[in-house]
Design a protein around this motif. Sequence first.
Motif, mmCIF file in Angstrom:
data_model
loop_
_atom_site.group_PDB
_atom_site.id
_atom_site.type_symbol
_atom_site.label_atom_id
_atom_site.label_comp_id
_atom_site.label_asym_id
_atom_site.label_seq_id
_atom_site.Cartn_x
_atom_site.Cartn_y
_atom_site.Cartn_z
ATOM 1 N N GLU A 253 104.552 78.192 10.806
ATOM 2 C CA GLU A 253 105.870 78.120 11.434
ATOM 3 C C GLU A 253 105.795 77.466 12.816
ATOM 4 O O GLU A 253 106.746 76.797 13.254
ATOM 5 N N THR A 254 104.659 77.644 13.500
ATOM 6 C CA THR A 254 104.528 77.204 14.895
ATOM 7 C C THR A 254 103.868 75.834 15.033
ATOM 8 O O THR A 254 104.080 75.149 16.043
ATOM 9 N N PHE A 255 103.085 75.410 14.055
ATOM 10 C CA PHE A 255 102.376 74.119 14.144
ATOM 11 C C PHE A 255 103.287 72.950 14.550
ATOM 12 O O PHE A 255 102.867 72.100 15.330
ATOM 13 N N PRO A 256 104.534 72.868 14.029
ATOM 14 C CA PRO A 256 105.363 71.715 14.399
ATOM 15 C C PRO A 256 105.603 71.589 15.902
ATOM 16 O O PRO A 256 105.913 70.508 16.391
ATOM 17 N N TYR A 257 105.474 72.709 16.635
ATOM 18 C CA TYR A 257 105.710 72.694 18.075
ATOM 19 C C TYR A 257 104.404 72.776 18.865
ATOM 20 O O TYR A 257 104.424 72.866 20.092
ATOM 21 N N LEU A 258 103.281 72.729 18.147
ATOM 22 C CA LEU A 258 102.000 72.965 18.802
ATOM 23 C C LEU A 258 100.960 71.890 18.528
ATOM 24 O O LEU A 258 100.309 71.385 19.457
ATOM 25 N N ILE A 259 100.792 71.523 17.255
ATOM 26 C CA ILE A 259 99.720 70.606 16.854
ATOM 27 C C ILE A 259 100.301 69.222 16.589
ATOM 28 O O ILE A 259 101.282 69.077 15.861
ATOM 29 N N ARG A 260 99.679 68.217 17.163
ATOM 30 C CA ARG A 260 100.122 66.841 16.919
ATOM 31 C C ARG A 260 99.922 66.490 15.448
ATOM 32 O O ARG A 260 98.951 66.920 14.814
ATOM 33 N N LYS A 261 100.835 65.679 14.918
ATOM 34 C CA LYS A 261 100.816 65.350 13.488
ATOM 35 C C LYS A 261 99.490 64.750 13.039
ATOM 36 O O LYS A 261 99.016 65.026 11.931
ATOM 37 N N GLU A 262 98.885 63.922 13.866
ATOM 38 C CA GLU A 262 97.652 63.249 13.447
ATOM 39 C C GLU A 262 96.480 64.221 13.276
ATOM 40 O O GLU A 262 95.475 63.881 12.671
ATOM 41 N N TYR A 263 96.631 65.443 13.827
ATOM 42 C CA TYR A 263 95.566 66.444 13.673
ATOM 43 C C TYR A 263 95.960 67.553 12.697
ATOM 44 O O TYR A 263 95.215 68.510 12.517
ATOM 45 N N LEU A 264 97.124 67.413 12.093
ATOM 46 C CA LEU A 264 97.623 68.474 11.227
ATOM 47 C C LEU A 264 96.719 68.711 10.027
ATOM 48 O O LEU A 264 96.364 69.855 9.712
ATOM 49 N N GLU A 265 96.329 67.655 9.334
ATOM 50 C CA GLU A 265 95.565 67.840 8.092
ATOM 51 C C GLU A 265 94.202 68.467 8.365
ATOM 52 O O GLU A 265 93.727 69.312 7.590
ATOM 53 N N THR A 266 93.560 68.091 9.458
ATOM 54 C CA THR A 266 92.279 68.714 9.831
ATOM 55 C C THR A 266 92.470 70.210 10.044
ATOM 56 O O THR A 266 91.664 71.035 9.586
ATOM 57 N N THR A 267 93.554 70.554 10.737
ATOM 58 C CA THR A 267 93.826 71.967 11.028
ATOM 59 C C THR A 267 94.168 72.727 9.749
ATOM 60 O O THR A 267 93.709 73.856 9.545
ATOM 61 N N LEU A 268 94.968 72.123 8.883
ATOM 62 C CA LEU A 268 95.340 72.787 7.626
ATOM 63 C C LEU A 268 94.122 73.048 6.744
ATOM 64 O O LEU A 268 93.989 74.118 6.147
ATOM 65 N N LYS A 269 93.234 72.068 6.647
ATOM 66 C CA LYS A 269 92.024 72.251 5.834
ATOM 67 C C LYS A 269 91.206 73.427 6.351
ATOM 68 O O LYS A 269 90.740 74.270 5.577
ATOM 69 N N LYS A 270 91.034 73.468 7.670
ATOM 70 C CA LYS A 270 90.247 74.559 8.260
ATOM 71 C C LYS A 270 90.931 75.897 8.034
ATOM 72 O O LYS A 270 90.277 76.904 7.723
ATOM 73 N N LEU A 271 92.247 75.910 8.170
ATOM 74 C CA LEU A 271 93.012 77.146 7.989
ATOM 75 C C LEU A 271 92.860 77.671 6.564
ATOM 76 O O LEU A 271 92.524 78.839 6.347
ATOM 77 N N PHE A 272 93.095 76.817 5.576
ATOM 78 C CA PHE A 272 93.042 77.254 4.175
ATOM 79 C C PHE A 272 91.612 77.556 3.734
ATOM 80 O O PHE A 272 91.390 78.450 2.918
ATOM 81 N N ASP A 273 90.650 76.813 4.262
ATOM 82 C CA ASP A 273 89.250 77.036 3.865
ATOM 83 C C ASP A 273 88.659 78.292 4.484
ATOM 84 O O ASP A 273 87.574 78.720 4.094
ATOM 85 N N SER A 274 89.350 78.875 5.459
ATOM 86 C CA SER A 274 88.781 80.019 6.180
ATOM 87 C C SER A 274 89.170 81.358 5.595
ATOM 88 O O SER A 274 88.585 82.377 5.942
ATOM 89 N N PHE A 275 90.172 81.402 4.748
ATOM 90 C CA PHE A 275 90.555 82.683 4.158
ATOM 91 C C PHE A 275 90.189 82.705 2.681
ATOM 92 O O PHE A 275 90.046 81.678 2.040
ATOM 93 N N ASN A 276 90.054 83.907 2.174
ATOM 94 C CA ASN A 276 89.630 84.088 0.787
ATOM 95 C C ASN A 276 90.719 84.826 0.020
ATOM 96 O O ASN A 276 90.589 85.991 -0.309
ATOM 97 N N MET A 277 91.840 84.124 -0.214
ATOM 98 C CA MET A 277 92.953 84.762 -0.908
ATOM 99 C C MET A 277 93.838 83.682 -1.520
ATOM 100 O O MET A 277 93.695 82.500 -1.212
ATOM 101 N N ASN A 278 94.737 84.127 -2.376
ATOM 102 C CA ASN A 278 95.684 83.193 -2.979
ATOM 103 C C ASN A 278 96.739 82.760 -1.969
ATOM 104 O O ASN A 278 97.016 83.455 -1.001
ATOM 105 N N VAL A 279 97.341 81.623 -2.242
ATOM 106 C CA VAL A 279 98.406 81.092 -1.397
ATOM 107 C C VAL A 279 99.704 81.855 -1.685
ATOM 108 O O VAL A 279 100.011 82.156 -2.836
#
Length: 544
Positions: A253-279
């Motif tokens: 919810e907060t990424f659009p006001y925090l993370i620049r678009k060009e770094y979004l995919e790097t951040t998303l990969k790290k976010l999803f790869d760090s938890f062990n649960m279903n989406v």
Amino acid sequence: MSQLSLDNVFCVTEYLPIRDVGAVLCVCKDWHSLDKYEFFWKTLFQHYLVFTIIEKFNKMVKFNVKTTLTEIQVKEALLSSERDMKKIQPILQALRSLKSTTGQKNEPPFVLAKAILHSTITSYDLHVLKDKTALRISLNRSESDLGNSNNSSLIGNRFKHLMEKQIISIGSITMTSYFSSMSYFLKNYKEETVMSFVSVLMGNNLQNQMIIYNLKQLPSEQEEIQNTIFTNLLKSNTIYSKYWEVMIEISLETFPYLIRKEYLETTLKKLFDSFNMNVKLCWISTIFCNFDYYESSFDLILELCIKYQIDSKDTISDTFFLDVFYLEKHNYDNETRIKISIEYLKFLENFQTKEQIISTMIEKSNYLGFISKLTTEGEEYLSKFLDSYPIPYEKFSIVNFLSYHAFTNIVTFLIYTRRKGYKFPQAHIEQLPKCDIWYYSKQSSGIIRYMLDNFEHNIYELDDRNLFFKDLVKSFSHYFFDEIKGEFETLFGDEPIDLERLGQNHPNIFTEETTTILLHIYSVPDPVEFIEFCKKRFIQNIFN
């Protein structure tokens, strides 16, 4: 170091932080042998509890608590080998009663310190005082018995287990207290909180240029708490899965006001790869509510959702359609709202059948609210949405019309579905006019007109079934004369009204009170015109 007796090593470990005791036990085989002695862990456990109590006591003193206690008093009483209950219990009671005298009592650092203090005092009372378990036993006095395998009083791991439980308990209390106070952080430091989470998540990969703007500085104590929380969360994602869900939802919810678009995919990969649960489906809803920001990364998001799979127990978010239409921060026009909603539903088809999506969606009150909002914008937008994502119209039979207040223009919806080949049962539609008199002549007249046009009844037969006419007359006190003329034209066309026929259901409809209402209709431009209107509309003379 090998010359040190076990008793000397024991004395040293009593004053080490518990995290360093493990390192001491790994120095050599002799030192590691301490691990098996119950009294070694008894004393360590006592020291761990006491120093935790003192640490939290000192922290709470900073929050302006009223107390006459000092750190020295607390330490001397709790570490005393005499176990003078008359001295100890009043101190424990005073510690339990500590309260902040300022507004800081609701701030997370105070709430957390208080919760941990109470938990630790309880453990001290149970396992040190009542069991008297931590009385010091010198290793020198026991070394002669170490080789005796029958001496079970020396060997055991009960207190090591208690120590582990207490550490885990404090970790859980810390997590629970923090997330219970999450509303405080989100209200005052939402972006900063997510940034702390991302900083721990990304580690050395975090770069300053990733951030859209400079953030406020968190108070040092709160920053320390968050770093500890998020570090532990990252290490134990399976234990604290519900808190992971919270942080992922808030982050997306907060990424659009925090993370620049060009770094979004790097951040998303790290976010999803760090938890062990279903989406969770609610995460997808959050992403689509911020459509402009995430749109270029939909391929990656789909890939990650497929990789980690959608939670099979999850259902479509009830708030998605409401958020798309009403959240001011998005400021979407109707065309964009429709586009986003259709893209969202099509994205979900990667994980659920269309039939599942439709069945779930049509039961959601906010979906009906979305349809209602489209009807107020005109049938053009309603058609554009429903034509682009067709719904088998027999599915509409499960629409609960008792919650029809969500619809501000339900007649448009009824006409659209009828034109598409579906006619709601009359019994369903007849629930509508009875729900709210205030809405009666604004919406109910259109509903009655719809029933006249689509079911084989005249106006009198419909009144026999619904008794609507009395409520219609009562509602006249809310409306202007021109509005009332429009209502009569909608309901009765050019046919004059037979009051005797209607009077069978409403014998006292034109009492003095009701006539007074008619005579005080707002903005009657010309009394003569009003009288002529009544003569034309009613077969009988209502002024007799």
